[in-house]
Scaffold this active site. Sequence first.
Site, PDB file in Angstrom:
ATOM      1  N   ASP A 255       0.868  -1.181   0.000  1.00  0.00           N
ATOM      2  CA  ASP A 255       0.000   0.000   0.000  1.00  0.00           C
ATOM      3  C   ASP A 255       0.900   1.224   0.000  1.00  0.00           C
ATOM      4  O   ASP A 255       2.104   1.130   0.265  1.00  0.00           O
ATOM      5  CB  ASP A 255      -0.892  -0.004   1.265  1.00  0.00           C
ATOM      6  CG  ASP A 255      -1.788   1.229   1.343  1.00  0.00           C
ATOM      7  OD1 ASP A 255      -2.347   1.624   0.309  1.00  0.00           O
ATOM      8  OD2 ASP A 255      -1.906   1.821   2.435  1.00  0.00           O
ATOM      9  N   SER A 256       0.294   2.384  -0.232  1.00  0.00           N
ATOM     10  CA  SER A 256       1.045   3.636  -0.161  1.00  0.00           C
ATOM     11  C   SER A 256       1.492   3.937   1.273  1.00  0.00           C
ATOM     12  O   SER A 256       2.368   4.766   1.476  1.00  0.00           O
ATOM     13  CB  SER A 256       0.168   4.779  -0.668  1.00  0.00           C
ATOM     14  OG  SER A 256      -1.029   4.817   0.082  1.00  0.00           O
TER      15      SER A 256
ATOM     16  N   CYS B 232     -10.983   2.895  -0.194  1.00  0.00           N
ATOM     17  CA  CYS B 232      -9.591   3.146   0.168  1.00  0.00           C
ATOM     18  C   CYS B 232      -9.323   2.352   1.441  1.00  0.00           C
ATOM     19  O   CYS B 232     -10.151   2.358   2.371  1.00  0.00           O
ATOM     20  CB  CYS B 232      -9.412   4.641   0.415  1.00  0.00           C
ATOM     21  SG  CYS B 232      -7.827   5.073   1.146  1.00  0.00           S
ATOM     22  N   THR B 233      -8.185   1.669   1.471  1.00  0.00           N
ATOM     23  CA  THR B 233      -7.925   0.764   2.589  1.00  0.00           C
ATOM     24  C   THR B 233      -7.604   1.493   3.897  1.00  0.00           C
ATOM     25  O   THR B 233      -7.493   0.860   4.942  1.00  0.00           O
ATOM     26  CB  THR B 233      -6.780  -0.207   2.236  1.00  0.00           C
ATOM     27  OG1 THR B 233      -5.684   0.551   1.724  1.00  0.00           O
ATOM     28  CG2 THR B 233      -7.228  -1.226   1.217  1.00  0.00           C
ATOM     29  N   HIS B 234      -7.455   2.809   3.836  1.00  0.00           N
ATOM     30  CA  HIS B 234      -7.298   3.565   5.084  1.00  0.00           C
ATOM     31  C   HIS B 234      -8.649   3.765   5.796  1.00  0.00           C
ATOM     32  O   HIS B 234      -8.684   4.003   7.000  1.00  0.00           O
ATOM     33  CB  HIS B 234      -6.718   4.960   4.818  1.00  0.00           C
ATOM     34  CG  HIS B 234      -5.240   4.984   4.574  1.00  0.00           C
ATOM     35  ND1 HIS B 234      -4.660   4.418   3.473  1.00  0.00           N
ATOM     36  CD2 HIS B 234      -4.232   5.519   5.297  1.00  0.00           C
ATOM     37  CE1 HIS B 234      -3.355   4.619   3.513  1.00  0.00           C
ATOM     38  NE2 HIS B 234      -3.063   5.282   4.619  1.00  0.00           N
TER      39      HIS B 234
ATOM     40  N   TYR C 239      -0.715   8.540  -2.380  1.00  0.00           N
ATOM     41  CA  TYR C 239      -0.652   8.357  -3.827  1.00  0.00           C
ATOM     42  C   TYR C 239      -1.879   9.015  -4.496  1.00  0.00           C
ATOM     43  O   TYR C 239      -1.863   9.287  -5.682  1.00  0.00           O
ATOM     44  CB  TYR C 239      -0.707   6.864  -4.198  1.00  0.00           C
ATOM     45  CG  TYR C 239       0.537   6.045  -3.961  1.00  0.00           C
ATOM     46  CD1 TYR C 239       1.656   6.529  -3.291  1.00  0.00           C
ATOM     47  CD2 TYR C 239       0.586   4.728  -4.446  1.00  0.00           C
ATOM     48  CE1 TYR C 239       2.779   5.727  -3.096  1.00  0.00           C
ATOM     49  CE2 TYR C 239       1.704   3.932  -4.270  1.00  0.00           C
ATOM     50  CZ  TYR C 239       2.797   4.426  -3.584  1.00  0.00           C
ATOM     51  OH  TYR C 239       3.896   3.618  -3.407  1.00  0.00           O
ATOM     52  N   GLY C 240      -2.924   9.184  -3.708  1.00  0.00           N
ATOM     53  CA  GLY C 240      -4.247   9.481  -4.274  1.00  0.00           C
ATOM     54  C   GLY C 240      -4.402  10.826  -4.939  1.00  0.00           C
ATOM     55  O   GLY C 240      -5.403  11.069  -5.612  1.00  0.00           O
TER      56      GLY C 240
ATOM     57  N   GLU D 198      -3.250   8.683   8.659  1.00  0.00           N
ATOM     58  CA  GLU D 198      -1.802   8.452   8.839  1.00  0.00           C
ATOM     59  C   GLU D 198      -1.271   9.225  10.050  1.00  0.00           C
ATOM     60  O   GLU D 198      -0.269   8.856  10.641  1.00  0.00           O
ATOM     61  CB  GLU D 198      -1.019   8.846   7.574  1.00  0.00           C
ATOM     62  CG  GLU D 198      -1.298   7.960   6.363  1.00  0.00           C
ATOM     63  CD  GLU D 198      -0.366   6.747   6.214  1.00  0.00           C
ATOM     64  OE1 GLU D 198       0.800   6.825   6.627  1.00  0.00           O
ATOM     65  OE2 GLU D 198      -0.827   5.714   5.670  1.00  0.00           O
TER      66      GLU D 198
ATOM     67  N   THR E 134      -6.118   3.093  -4.729  1.00  0.00           N
ATOM     68  CA  THR E 134      -5.586   3.993  -5.756  1.00  0.00           C
ATOM     69  C   THR E 134      -4.771   3.214  -6.788  1.00  0.00           C
ATOM     70  O   THR E 134      -4.936   3.392  -7.992  1.00  0.00           O
ATOM     71  CB  THR E 134      -4.708   5.062  -5.072  1.00  0.00           C
ATOM     72  OG1 THR E 134      -5.496   5.694  -4.075  1.00  0.00           O
ATOM     73  CG2 THR E 134      -4.211   6.084  -6.055  1.00  0.00           C
TER      74      THR E 134
ATOM     75  N   CYS F 192      -4.410  -1.318  -1.902  1.00  0.00           N
ATOM     76  CA  CYS F 192      -4.488   0.128  -2.107  1.00  0.00           C
ATOM     77  C   CYS F 192      -5.503   0.370  -3.219  1.00  0.00           C
ATOM     78  O   CYS F 192      -5.319  -0.123  -4.342  1.00  0.00           O
ATOM     79  CB  CYS F 192      -3.112   0.654  -2.515  1.00  0.00           C
ATOM     80  SG  CYS F 192      -3.105   2.413  -2.918  1.00  0.00           S
TER      81      CYS F 192
HETATM   82  N1  DGL Z   1      -4.726   3.098   1.017  1.00  0.00           N
HETATM   83  C1  DGL Z   1      -4.668   3.884  -0.197  1.00  0.00           C
HETATM   84  C2  DGL Z   1      -5.901   3.587  -1.038  1.00  0.00           C
HETATM   85  O1  DGL Z   1      -6.513   2.567  -0.745  1.00  0.00           O
HETATM   86  C3  DGL Z   1      -4.419   5.295   0.157  1.00  0.00           C
HETATM   87  C4  DGL Z   1      -4.285   6.179  -1.002  1.00  0.00           C
HETATM   88  C5  DGL Z   1      -3.293   7.255  -0.934  1.00  0.00           C
HETATM   89  O2  DGL Z   1      -2.133   6.991  -0.698  1.00  0.00           O
HETATM   90  O3  DGL Z   1      -3.707   8.386  -1.229  1.00  0.00           O
HETATM   91  O4  DGL Z   1      -6.270   4.259  -1.971  1.00  0.00           O
END
Ligand code: DGL
Length: 270
Positions: free
Chosen positions: A10-11, A186-188, A42-43, A152, A75, A73
């Site tokens: 993931d990012s 999004c996994t966050h 990353y988004g 985060e 994204t 992730c």
């Molecule tokens: N966990 C990432 C996702 O599922 C986070 C995206 C990001 O880094 O912006 O999209």
Amino acid sequence: MDQRPIGVFDSGLGGLTAVRQLRQIMPSEHIIYFGDNARVPYGNRSRETILKYARQDLRFLRQFDPKLVVIACGTVSSNCLEDLQRENEIPIIGVVEPTVRRAVSVTASRRVGLIATRASVSSGAYQRQFAALDPEIRVFTQACPLFVPLVEEGRFRSGDVVVETVAAEYLAPLREERIDTLVLGCTHYPLLTEIISGAMGGSVFLVDSGREAACAAQSVLLQRDALAGPGMGEARFYTSELAADFQRMAEIFLQEPCRAAAETVDIERY
Ligand code: DGL
């Protein structure tokens, strides 16, 4: 039976929501996790940059000879899954298809919401997957770019007025659309479940992309007769940023102690 690890990336920390589910449903599996915390989020980046980063993340994980890679992730999954699958001969799964399948199976009103990063929403990948599975479903989208940095930073708990205010603003348009299912694309976002439920009302079903990706991984391993043998699997964690910070936050995401110390990786070398 296959004792090789599952690679997950993931990012940042969000993909740990998928690791948590993987460990719950397949405790014997060995897992190698990479979180690109030095370059999160990353988004808000271009597809070219996301693809460049994702290729490096995957090259790093491939050193461990994974039997399967989970792109935990939204994204990366929505922007680069096909490229990564074409370029690598190992099985790679993303979060989009399993998550949308689940949403399609639970919605009664066929009015579904999608919240995700800007890059995920604008890729159209979730919307195309819904259209492919059930063209009658109406999908209402909302990009939530502040959610990832807040999570985060550890700002995801109920009662935190900053994140509650942001959530109320992002989610108000979706409330008006009377959706019955909301995809956390999004996994966050599973860390924000209480806050999102509070803003949407308890009757809206929240689809957790980490959980759905973990179930999809289990199906692929079952089909390939590639589950690990008995015994407890080990999880190893790598990050492109400071490992001590990663480890402290990772324990919150995983809801279990990280037994092995996280290690820092110079991802630009890959
Ligand atoms: N966990 C990432 C996702 O599922 C986070 C995206 C990001 O880094 O912006 O999209």
